[in-house]
Design a protein around this motif. Structure first.
Motif, PDB file in Angstrom:
ATOM      1  N   ASP A   1       0.837  -1.206   0.000  1.00  0.00           N
ATOM      2  CA  ASP A   1       0.000   0.000   0.000  1.00  0.00           C
ATOM      3  C   ASP A   1       0.869   1.252   0.000  1.00  0.00           C
ATOM      4  O   ASP A   1       0.576   2.228  -0.686  1.00  0.00           O
ATOM      5  CB  ASP A   1      -0.909   0.026   1.232  1.00  0.00           C
ATOM      6  N   THR A   2       1.963   1.223   0.776  1.00  0.00           N
ATOM      7  CA  THR A   2       2.850   2.380   0.880  1.00  0.00           C
ATOM      8  C   THR A   2       3.491   2.702  -0.470  1.00  0.00           C
ATOM      9  O   THR A   2       3.502   3.853  -0.893  1.00  0.00           O
ATOM     10  CB  THR A   2       3.949   2.117   1.931  1.00  0.00           C
ATOM     11  N   ARG A   3       3.999   1.687  -1.148  1.00  0.00           N
ATOM     12  CA  ARG A   3       4.628   1.909  -2.454  1.00  0.00           C
ATOM     13  C   ARG A   3       3.601   2.412  -3.470  1.00  0.00           C
ATOM     14  O   ARG A   3       3.875   3.328  -4.251  1.00  0.00           O
ATOM     15  CB  ARG A   3       5.278   0.624  -2.944  1.00  0.00           C
ATOM     16  N   PHE A   4       2.419   1.809  -3.471  1.00  0.00           N
ATOM     17  CA  PHE A   4       1.355   2.220  -4.381  1.00  0.00           C
ATOM     18  C   PHE A   4       1.018   3.704  -4.178  1.00  0.00           C
ATOM     19  O   PHE A   4       0.975   4.480  -5.131  1.00  0.00           O
ATOM     20  CB  PHE A   4       0.115   1.352  -4.162  1.00  0.00           C
ATOM     21  N   ARG A   5       0.794   4.103  -2.924  1.00  0.00           N
ATOM     22  CA  ARG A   5       0.460   5.506  -2.631  1.00  0.00           C
ATOM     23  C   ARG A   5       1.598   6.442  -3.014  1.00  0.00           C
ATOM     24  O   ARG A   5       1.375   7.538  -3.538  1.00  0.00           O
ATOM     25  CB  ARG A   5       0.123   5.672  -1.149  1.00  0.00           C
ATOM     26  N   ASP A   6       2.834   6.040  -2.719  1.00  0.00           N
ATOM     27  CA  ASP A   6       3.983   6.886  -3.028  1.00  0.00           C
ATOM     28  C   ASP A   6       4.101   7.120  -4.533  1.00  0.00           C
ATOM     29  O   ASP A   6       4.249   8.261  -4.980  1.00  0.00           O
ATOM     30  CB  ASP A   6       5.273   6.257  -2.489  1.00  0.00           C
ATOM     31  N   VAL A   7       4.035   6.069  -5.309  1.00  0.00           N
ATOM     32  CA  VAL A   7       4.189   6.212  -6.762  1.00  0.00           C
ATOM     33  C   VAL A   7       3.011   6.976  -7.361  1.00  0.00           C
ATOM     34  O   VAL A   7       3.191   7.931  -8.121  1.00  0.00           O
ATOM     35  CB  VAL A   7       4.377   4.841  -7.441  1.00  0.00           C
ATOM     36  N   LEU A   8       1.784   6.604  -7.028  1.00  0.00           N
ATOM     37  CA  LEU A   8       0.618   7.287  -7.600  1.00  0.00           C
ATOM     38  C   LEU A   8       0.452   8.702  -7.061  1.00  0.00           C
ATOM     39  O   LEU A   8      -0.213   9.535  -7.686  1.00  0.00           O
ATOM     40  CB  LEU A   8      -0.652   6.467  -7.375  1.00  0.00           C
ATOM     41  N   GLY A   9       1.084   8.979  -5.918  1.00  0.00           N
ATOM     42  CA  GLY A   9       1.068  10.339  -5.381  1.00  0.00           C
ATOM     43  C   GLY A   9       1.790  11.329  -6.276  1.00  0.00           C
ATOM     44  O   GLY A   9       1.636  12.540  -6.133  1.00  0.00           O
ATOM     45  N   HIS A  10       2.572  10.830  -7.220  1.00  0.00           N
ATOM     46  CA  HIS A  10       3.263  11.692  -8.167  1.00  0.00           C
ATOM     47  C   HIS A  10       2.351  12.160  -9.303  1.00  0.00           C
ATOM     48  O   HIS A  10       2.777  12.937 -10.157  1.00  0.00           O
ATOM     49  CB  HIS A  10       4.492  10.972  -8.741  1.00  0.00           C
ATOM     50  N   TYR A  11       1.128  11.674  -9.308  1.00  0.00           N
ATOM     51  CA  TYR A  11       0.144  12.129 -10.294  1.00  0.00           C
ATOM     52  C   TYR A  11      -0.664  13.244  -9.646  1.00  0.00           C
ATOM     53  O   TYR A  11      -1.407  13.024  -8.694  1.00  0.00           O
ATOM     54  CB  TYR A  11      -0.762  10.975 -10.720  1.00  0.00           C
ATOM     55  N   CYS A  12      -0.490  14.449 -10.138  1.00  0.00           N
ATOM     56  CA  CYS A  12      -1.197  15.605  -9.589  1.00  0.00           C
ATOM     57  C   CYS A  12      -2.661  15.551 -10.002  1.00  0.00           C
ATOM     58  O   CYS A  12      -2.987  15.258 -11.145  1.00  0.00           O
ATOM     59  CB  CYS A  12      -0.552  16.879 -10.132  1.00  0.00           C
ATOM     60  N   SER A  13      -3.547  15.814  -9.055  1.00  0.00           N
ATOM     61  CA  SER A  13      -4.980  15.815  -9.373  1.00  0.00           C
ATOM     62  C   SER A  13      -5.644  17.040  -8.769  1.00  0.00           C
ATOM     63  O   SER A  13      -5.118  17.668  -7.856  1.00  0.00           O
ATOM     64  CB  SER A  13      -5.658  14.547  -8.841  1.00  0.00           C
ATOM     65  N   GLY A  14      -6.798  17.345  -9.292  1.00  0.00           N
ATOM     66  CA  GLY A  14      -7.641  18.346  -8.677  1.00  0.00           C
ATOM     67  C   GLY A  14      -8.370  17.712  -7.502  1.00  0.00           C
ATOM     68  O   GLY A  14      -8.227  16.519  -7.232  1.00  0.00           O
ATOM     69  N   VAL A  15      -9.140  18.517  -6.802  1.00  0.00           N
ATOM     70  CA  VAL A  15      -9.899  18.034  -5.657  1.00  0.00           C
ATOM     71  C   VAL A  15     -11.344  18.469  -5.823  1.00  0.00           C
ATOM     72  O   VAL A  15     -11.617  19.620  -6.162  1.00  0.00           O
ATOM     73  CB  VAL A  15      -9.335  18.588  -4.333  1.00  0.00           C
TER      74      VAL A  15
END
Length: 166
Positions: A10-24
């Motif tokens: 879960d940590t690796r998944f969140r870290d890598v996908l966290g590099h995709y900027c999104s709106g809120v």
């Protein structure tokens, strides 16, 4: 064909996908005469013909079943400076609408004052998506206010565009 076996934490998944900027966005609806909503960063356009959008809701969400029961929702795209509002809608429980100004949209769903844009929809499909459900909505009405830039989420933090535009 056999599914590909993965051992991704879960940590690796969140870290890598966290590099995709999104709106809120804040997804809102009316349930039993009461406004309900939650913060969502997985909102996007789906189709031009007919006009449709999609968002993902966690299966553990206590708000999602209330929105599903309403059969309609509004996606309120947050503007820069609305990070406190996002945090207010990101917590579980409590009165998320305390101190929040809003008006009813065409479907009756709450449109948040100060949002950069809003998209008012009827739910057409709910699909399976692992620990989330994928919600598809047909657009009934929408509008945008280009006075400011969007609130962004990147690597676990809020941010804004440097010059207010891409």
């Amino acid at each position: 064909m056999q599914p590909i076996r993965t051992e991704i934490s879960d940590t690796r998944f969140r870290d890598v996908l966290g590099h995709y900027c999104s709106g809120v966005a804040v997804i809102t609806a009316i349930d039993g005469g009461e406004p309900v909503g939650f913060a969502c960063q997985s909102f996007q356009a789906l189709s031009l013909e007919p006009p449709m959008v999609t968002f993902a809701a966690a299966r553990t969400s206590t708000t999602w079943p209330r929105i599903q029961g309403a059969g309609r929702f509004a996606a309120n795209v947050l503007a820069e400076g609305q990070d406190a509002l996002c945090r207010q809608f990101a917590v579980s429980g409590g009165d998320k609408f305390a101190g929040v100004d809003w008006r009813a949209g065409r479907t009756g769903s709450p449109l948040l004052t100060g949002a950069l844009a809003w998209v008012d929809c009827e739910i057409t499909d709910v699909l399976e998506g692992g620990d989330h459900v994928i919600v598809v909505g047909r657009v009934a009405d929408l509008a945008a206010d280009g006075r400011t830039g969007p609130l962004l989420f990147f690597r676990g933090r809020f941010g804004v565009l440097a010059d207010g535009a891409c």
